[in-house]
Design an enzyme around this catalytic site. Structure first.
Site, PDB file in Angstrom:
ATOM      1  N   LYS A 281      -4.166   3.065  11.975  1.00  0.00           N
ATOM      2  CA  LYS A 281      -5.028   4.473  11.786  1.00  0.00           C
ATOM      3  C   LYS A 281      -5.177   5.565  13.420  1.00  0.00           C
ATOM      4  O   LYS A 281      -5.478   4.294  13.850  1.00  0.00           O
ATOM      5  CB  LYS A 281      -5.980   4.545  10.807  1.00  0.00           C
ATOM      6  CG  LYS A 281      -6.400   6.404  10.373  1.00  0.00           C
ATOM      7  CD  LYS A 281      -7.736   5.590   9.319  1.00  0.00           C
ATOM      8  CE  LYS A 281      -7.660   7.731   8.385  1.00  0.00           C
ATOM      9  NZ  LYS A 281      -8.845   6.868   7.715  1.00  0.00           N
ATOM     10  N   GLU A 366     -15.810   8.581  -7.764  1.00  0.00           N
ATOM     11  CA  GLU A 366     -17.080   9.460  -8.787  1.00  0.00           C
ATOM     12  C   GLU A 366     -17.368   9.530  -9.994  1.00  0.00           C
ATOM     13  O   GLU A 366     -18.751   9.610 -10.357  1.00  0.00           O
ATOM     14  CB  GLU A 366     -15.974  11.220  -8.578  1.00  0.00           C
ATOM     15  CG  GLU A 366     -15.575  11.660  -7.715  1.00  0.00           C
ATOM     16  CD  GLU A 366     -14.186  10.955  -6.702  1.00  0.00           C
ATOM     17  OE1 GLU A 366     -13.440  11.331  -5.827  1.00  0.00           O
ATOM     18  OE2 GLU A 366     -13.031  10.153  -7.292  1.00  0.00           O
ATOM     19  N   ARG A 394     -14.212  15.773 -11.314  1.00  0.00           N
ATOM     20  CA  ARG A 394     -13.546  14.061 -11.920  1.00  0.00           C
ATOM     21  C   ARG A 394     -14.368  13.525 -12.724  1.00  0.00           C
ATOM     22  O   ARG A 394     -14.242  12.501 -12.859  1.00  0.00           O
ATOM     23  CB  ARG A 394     -13.006  13.574 -10.507  1.00  0.00           C
ATOM     24  CG  ARG A 394     -11.793  13.482  -9.838  1.00  0.00           C
ATOM     25  CD  ARG A 394     -11.522  13.054  -8.567  1.00  0.00           C
ATOM     26  NE  ARG A 394     -10.935  11.848  -8.892  1.00  0.00           N
ATOM     27  CZ  ARG A 394      -9.814  11.686  -8.355  1.00  0.00           C
ATOM     28  NH1 ARG A 394      -9.257  12.435  -7.018  1.00  0.00           N
ATOM     29  NH2 ARG A 394      -8.937  10.471  -8.618  1.00  0.00           N
TER      30      ARG A 394
END
Length: 614
Positions: A281, A366, A394
């Site tokens: 990253k 979630e 969600r």
């Protein structure tokens, strides 16, 4: 574009495919530099895109996009994809009002196959797209790119479980930027990936299984050889193999040559394929490599110095929440803080460091976060679920089924409620009041400033039933914080007395409401609670005023204004009601101020709407 001799020639992937393989490393170099330059001037997601430069170039070089369909999960990493697919010159407008969308967006480009914003949807959608392509017999290929964070969600595994069983032709690429991979293993794996995807090996694999099925010893030998070679490559692969995928990897995701040869080989393989690539990253930009979290989403900054600007001196609501969490944890070991992979965004860094035993990051899951909290509550603990409004959507069934029906003491700290601005449609916290208000046993509180926010979190924490406190993205207003005390349930506050018009405020638009009230000599009540709502106050206002205006940063449908309308209807009061809030469409990107102005929820807009109504 004089610094970008090759990139300036690429207005679509077709242009990219005209270049020789030898020119691609330079394309990657220019693409990375352009991404850095444009994002530093516009703000946006940076570290993820820097990590997918080679992958993006390789995918568009090998696959015939947009005929072959490329699906990005979430889309933080899709900036290089946007630059290569005709949107290079518009990158300066990303995340801005009327600019290009921060995530892949179907209406924006034929290269954006799936509109995204929330994670872990790519494999499910990709499987549907692959099966549709197979039925058309069009010969188009389907590729899904998913990150190591997004693959932690249950939905990704549900999709892979189905894909493996369906035998659909699709490629899932796991872009893994978590673990480091040493050079020698990297080189060895790249070599093996070439062998394993090459025609010789795949023909042994497929043909061997068919031809040799009548000859047990040789069949066994082929199977064993395959297992040995595979086992040598990666223990991770076994899991994906069990789900029915042909696993290849992990390979170096920054080696463009290896990526292209592996992808070319995999393009012709049948059935569900899984390619595991390792990337870094922030690759190629030292400050982002050092601090990929800090450089995940950046404001405008000077990319030459690598310094991000210092933030506003007033605390954000997320920080207020994080400080409150630490304050309570210090005195109550029963407090448990839970986040679905949003530690930084939810203001929980200090809490996680100071109280590691009381902190759980459950990854991007979630639904699990909410039911996990229910289990802790059953076990006698006091869970606090820190979750963005848009992500709580969600876990709706879990809120109802696992928390509310059992009346468990779970506190929902709902961040990013209302207009969030630049992330656009997928992230606006427009619906939480509406979808929570209809659930029995829930208490819903809407603080108007940071002190109220703290008191409400404390009240919800002490309630011994399900409760939610919703607060917005961004900086608080700088009021003094008072010692914590439990608020009287469902009690509003009279802020200003006026005549004829009364504004009933829910949330942080209170200062705006007060400014409007000064001009109109209106009454202002800070309602504080959406549920239970202050019925007595509404009755009293209805008897003494001609017009009631409700004000909230939530969808008007089913929101706090609807709760007031229900009270008025039940009591049969003949008072006019104007409900101000978010309209019935998905709200596009812009700054919070721009969006509120467009929706007539700034000072001028609210005043204008009330005057028109009168």
């Amino acid at each position: 574009m004089q610094n970008y001799p090759l990139l300036s020639l690429i207005n679509s992937p077709e242009d990219l495919r005209l270049l020789s393989k030898e020119q691609l490393p330079q394309v990657c170099q220019e693409l990375r530099a352009y991404l850095l330059e444009s994002v530093s001037q516009s703000s946006g997601h940076l570290a993820s895109g820097l990590g997918t430069v080679e992958l993006t170039v390789a995918l568009h070089y090998v696959y015939k996009t947009p005929f072959d369909q490329l699906i990005w999960d979430v889309g933080h990493q899709a900036y290089p994809h946007k630059i290569l697919t005709g949107r290079r010159e518009k990158m300066s407008t990303i995340r801005q009002k009327n600019g290009i969308h921060p995530f892949p967006w179907r209406e924006e480009s034929e290269f954006d196959v799936l509109s995204v914003g929330h994670s872990s949807t790519s494999i499910s959608a990709g499987l549907g797209i692959a099966i549709a392509a197979q039925r058309e017999n069009a010969g188009r290929k389907t590729v899904c790119v998913i990150g190591d964070g997004a693959i932690t969600a249950g939905m990704a595994f549900e999709a892979m479980n189905h894909a493996g069983a369906s035998h659909a032709d699709m490629l899932v690429i796991l872009n893994d930027n978590e673990m480091s991979i040493s050079e020698n293993v990297g080189a060895l794996n790249n070599h093996l990936a070439r062998l394993l995807t090459g025609s010789f090996y795949s023909s042994i694999r497929e043909g061997g299984k068919k031809i040799l099925s009548g000859m047990p010893p040789i069949k066994e030998f082929v199977k064993k050889t395959e297992e040995h070679v595979k086992g040598f490559v990666s223990p991770v692969g076994t899991m994906f193999e069990q789900l029915g995928f042909n696993y290849i990897g992990p390979i170096d995701g920054h080696n463009i040559e290896e990526l292209i040869s592996t992808l070319k080989n995999m393009r012709s393989l049948k059935g569900p394929q899984f390619l595991h690539i390792m990337t870094k990253k922030g690759k190629g930009y030292a400050p982002a490599e050092k601090d990929p979290i800090g450089f995940h989403g950046v404001p405008k900054f000077d990319h030459l110095s690598g310094q991000l600007p210092k933030s506003n001196t007033k605390p954000t609501y997320s920080q207020i929440f994080g400080d409150w969490l630490c304050e309570i944890a210090a005195q109550d070991p029963k407090l448990i803080g839970i986040t679905p992979a949003m530690r930084e965004g939810s203001g929980m860094v200090e809490f996680s460091n100071r109280f590691p035993e009381q902190y759980f990051d459950v990854a991007i899951a979630e639904q699990h976060a909410v039911t996990f909290a229910a289990g802790l509550a059953i076990g006698g603990y006091k869970p606090v679920v820190a979750i963005y409004s848009t992500f709580l959507q969600r876990a709706y069934d879990q809120v109802i089924h696992d928390v509310a029906i059992q009346n468990l003491p779970v506190l929902f700290a709902i961040d990013r409620a209302g207009v969030v601005g630049a992330d656009g449609q997928t992230h606006q916290g427009a619906f939480d009041i509406s979808f929570i208000r209809c659930i029995p046993n829930m208490v819903i509180m809407t603080p108007s400033d940071e002190n109220e926010c703290r008191q409400m979190l404390y009240t919800g924490y002490k309630l011994n039933q399900p409760a939610a406190v919703r607060y917005p993205r961004g900086n608080a207003i700088g009021v003094e914080l008072q010692p914590l005390q439990v608020l009287a349930l469902g009690q509003s506050k009279l802020i200003r007395e006026g005549e004829k018009v009364a504004i009933l405020n829910f949330g942080t638009l209170l200062p705006t409401a007060l400014n409007v009230a000064e001009k109109l000599n209106a009454t202002v009540v800070d309602m504080r609670f959406v549920k239970p709502i202050d019925v007595q106050r509404i009755k009293q206002i209805a008897q003494t005023h001609d017009v009631i205006v409700t004000l909230e940063e939530n969808a008007i449908q089913g929101g706090a204004g609807s709760a007031v309308a229900e009270v008025l209807n039940l009591q049969q009061y003949h008072v006019k009601l104007l409900q101000l809030g978010l309209p019935d469409f998905f709200i596009p990107q812009g700054t919070q101020q721009e969006v509120l102005a467009d929706l007539q929820l700034d000072e001028n807009g609210i005043e204008r709407q009330i005057k028109n109504f009168l």
